[in-house]
Design a protein around this motif. Structure first.
Motif, PDB file in Angstrom:
ATOM      1  N   VAL A 124     -16.610  29.690  39.507  1.00 29.62           N
ATOM      2  CA  VAL A 124     -15.453  29.038  40.119  1.00 29.62           C
ATOM      3  C   VAL A 124     -14.984  27.864  39.271  1.00 29.62           C
ATOM      4  O   VAL A 124     -13.786  27.710  39.011  1.00 29.62           O
ATOM      5  N   ARG A 143      -9.175  33.117  50.066  1.00 32.92           N
ATOM      6  CA  ARG A 143     -10.323  32.496  49.400  1.00 32.92           C
ATOM      7  C   ARG A 143     -11.632  33.198  49.728  1.00 32.92           C
ATOM      8  O   ARG A 143     -12.516  33.294  48.873  1.00 32.92           O
ATOM      9  N   LEU A 147     -14.102  34.705  46.893  1.00 34.32           N
ATOM     10  CA  LEU A 147     -15.463  34.231  46.709  1.00 34.32           C
ATOM     11  C   LEU A 147     -16.468  35.375  46.826  1.00 34.32           C
ATOM     12  O   LEU A 147     -17.438  35.449  46.061  1.00 34.32           O
ATOM     13  N   THR A 222     -18.623  25.468  43.068  1.00 36.63           N
ATOM     14  CA  THR A 222     -17.521  25.075  43.952  1.00 36.63           C
ATOM     15  C   THR A 222     -17.414  23.565  44.109  1.00 36.63           C
ATOM     16  O   THR A 222     -16.448  23.072  44.698  1.00 36.63           O
ATOM     17  N   ALA A 296     -21.260  27.545  49.844  1.00 43.90           N
ATOM     18  CA  ALA A 296     -20.189  27.784  48.874  1.00 43.90           C
ATOM     19  C   ALA A 296     -18.895  28.171  49.584  1.00 43.90           C
ATOM     20  O   ALA A 296     -17.807  27.714  49.224  1.00 43.90           O
ATOM     21  N   TRP A 297     -19.015  29.009  50.616  1.00 41.90           N
ATOM     22  CA  TRP A 297     -17.829  29.421  51.380  1.00 41.90           C
ATOM     23  C   TRP A 297     -17.200  28.212  52.084  1.00 41.90           C
ATOM     24  O   TRP A 297     -15.968  28.048  52.068  1.00 41.90           O
ATOM     25  N   ARG A 299     -17.348  25.100  51.305  1.00 40.54           N
ATOM     26  CA  ARG A 299     -16.735  24.209  50.315  1.00 40.54           C
ATOM     27  C   ARG A 299     -15.455  24.818  49.733  1.00 40.54           C
ATOM     28  O   ARG A 299     -14.425  24.151  49.629  1.00 40.54           O
ATOM     29  N   PHE A 300     -15.520  26.095  49.376  1.00 43.30           N
ATOM     30  CA  PHE A 300     -14.409  26.732  48.684  1.00 43.30           C
ATOM     31  C   PHE A 300     -13.193  26.908  49.591  1.00 43.30           C
ATOM     32  O   PHE A 300     -12.054  26.760  49.157  1.00 43.30           O
ATOM     33  N   THR A 301     -13.430  27.226  50.851  1.00 41.99           N
ATOM     34  CA  THR A 301     -12.318  27.469  51.769  1.00 41.99           C
ATOM     35  C   THR A 301     -11.627  26.178  52.215  1.00 41.99           C
ATOM     36  O   THR A 301     -10.522  26.225  52.762  1.00 41.99           O
ATOM     37  N   ARG A 303     -11.532  23.441  50.004  1.00 38.47           N
ATOM     38  CA  ARG A 303     -11.304  22.664  48.787  1.00 38.47           C
ATOM     39  C   ARG A 303      -9.817  22.608  48.464  1.00 38.47           C
ATOM     40  O   ARG A 303      -9.078  23.584  48.607  1.00 38.47           O
TER      41      ARG A 303
END
Length: 307
Positions: A124, A143, A147, A222, A296-297, A299-301, A303
């Motif tokens: 990422v 997202r 991911l 992420t 990770a999910w 954080r990424f969703t 971010r």
């Protein structure tokens, strides 16, 4: 155009061709498969990835040549009991297939996980630093699916990296040493065909051992927009965990570290196979994948992607 930019352009074109209302249409399974294929292709096209795979392929060659020189090609090597990797070295001159087990045991503590850690850390963060991540997010998959595609590509890479070591070791073992019926660590002799199947099963078991680290690296990726920082942090965490695992005074936490059951693959060289440690390893990797995959999910969703 870089591979990452090419993948982002392909995703944009796919999104544009999906119809006039991409924002309200659910992406089809074929679209998701195309996204996964794109992520895997981007990963394998990077020169850094190819260089790491090349190093993994060379390591069995070096081990085989070293054993050949040390033994002079003789019939040395007694039966090595126990489940530790060094016991395999005593068997290589009798049967080149043992080079597979030796190479995997030699690369698993550092070289294989370092390779996976570098690729996972860049998954990422590398896209963000290259400025292509925001283009990938305009696609209708969203997202979460992006991911998941990246994580699935990492899982395939774990298996691919392990198979590179195993295949190289098979070729070198066949070229430098005799091949034939294989005597397992428990003393039972099985045909070469079964030995090859066990070697494949061991490669899969080693790949499973890398799943937890892959999830951890994806989570770290992420957290930052710098690919180098994410790769360095992931490899640093790997080294730290290895150091903690080597300190006897901290043995209370050792069972919770992802490398704890890594050498359990040696149990596949016994008859019958004791599955306890192998399944414990799979379960531990699954826990790491669930915990750090969820992190990770999360954080990424949430971010804010600005690059």
């Amino acid at each position: 155009m870089s591979p990452a930019e090419g993948a982002a352009s392909a995703v944009r074109a796919e999104a544009a061709a999906s119809g006039p209302e991409p924002a309200v249409r659910r992406p089809s399974p074929l679209w998701t498969l195309s996204l996964f294929r794109s992520e895997l292709t981007v990963t394998l096209r990077r020169w850094r990835t190819l260089a790491l795979l090349g190093i993994l392929a060379v390591l069995p060659v070096l081990i085989g040549i070293a054993v050949k020189i040390e033994t002079g090609g003789g019939d040395g090597g007694g039966g090595g009991g126990g489940g530790e990797g060094p016991a395999f070295i005593n068997q290589i001159t009798n049967n080149g297939l043992f080079l597979v087990f030796t190479a995997l045991a030699a690369t698993l503590p550092f070289f294989l996980p370092m390779t996976v850690g570098v690729v996972a850390g860049d998954a990422v963060a590398g896209e963000a630093s290259a400025g292509t991540l925001r283009y990938l997010l305009v696609a209708p998959a969203g997202r979460t699916r992006l991911l998941l595609a990246k994580f699935a590509a990492l899982l395939v890479f774990c298996l691919l990296a392990t198979l590179v070591v195993a295949l190289s070791a098979v070729l070198v073992g066949a070229a430098l040493f005799p091949l034939g019926d294989i005597t397992l660590l428990s003393g039972v002799t099985v045909p070469l065909s079964e030995g090859l199947l066990r070697a494949l099963a061991i490669a899969v078991a080693v790949a499973v051992s890398l799943v937890g680290l892959a999830a951890l690296g994806l989570f770290v990726s992420t957290l930052t927009g710098s690919g180098i920082a994410a790769m360095s942090a992931t490899v640093g965490l790997l080294i730290t965990v290895q150091i903690v695992g080597a300190i006897p005074q901290l043995d209370v936490v050792h069972p919770y570290l992802f490398p704890y059951h890594w050498m359990s693959f040696a149990d596949l060289l016994r008859a019958p196979v004791p599955w306890g440690d192998i399944l414990a390893n799979a379960g531990l990797q699954g826990v790491y994948a669930a915990v750090f995959g969820s992190a990770a999910w999360a954080r990424f969703t949430t971010r804010d992607i600005t690059s």
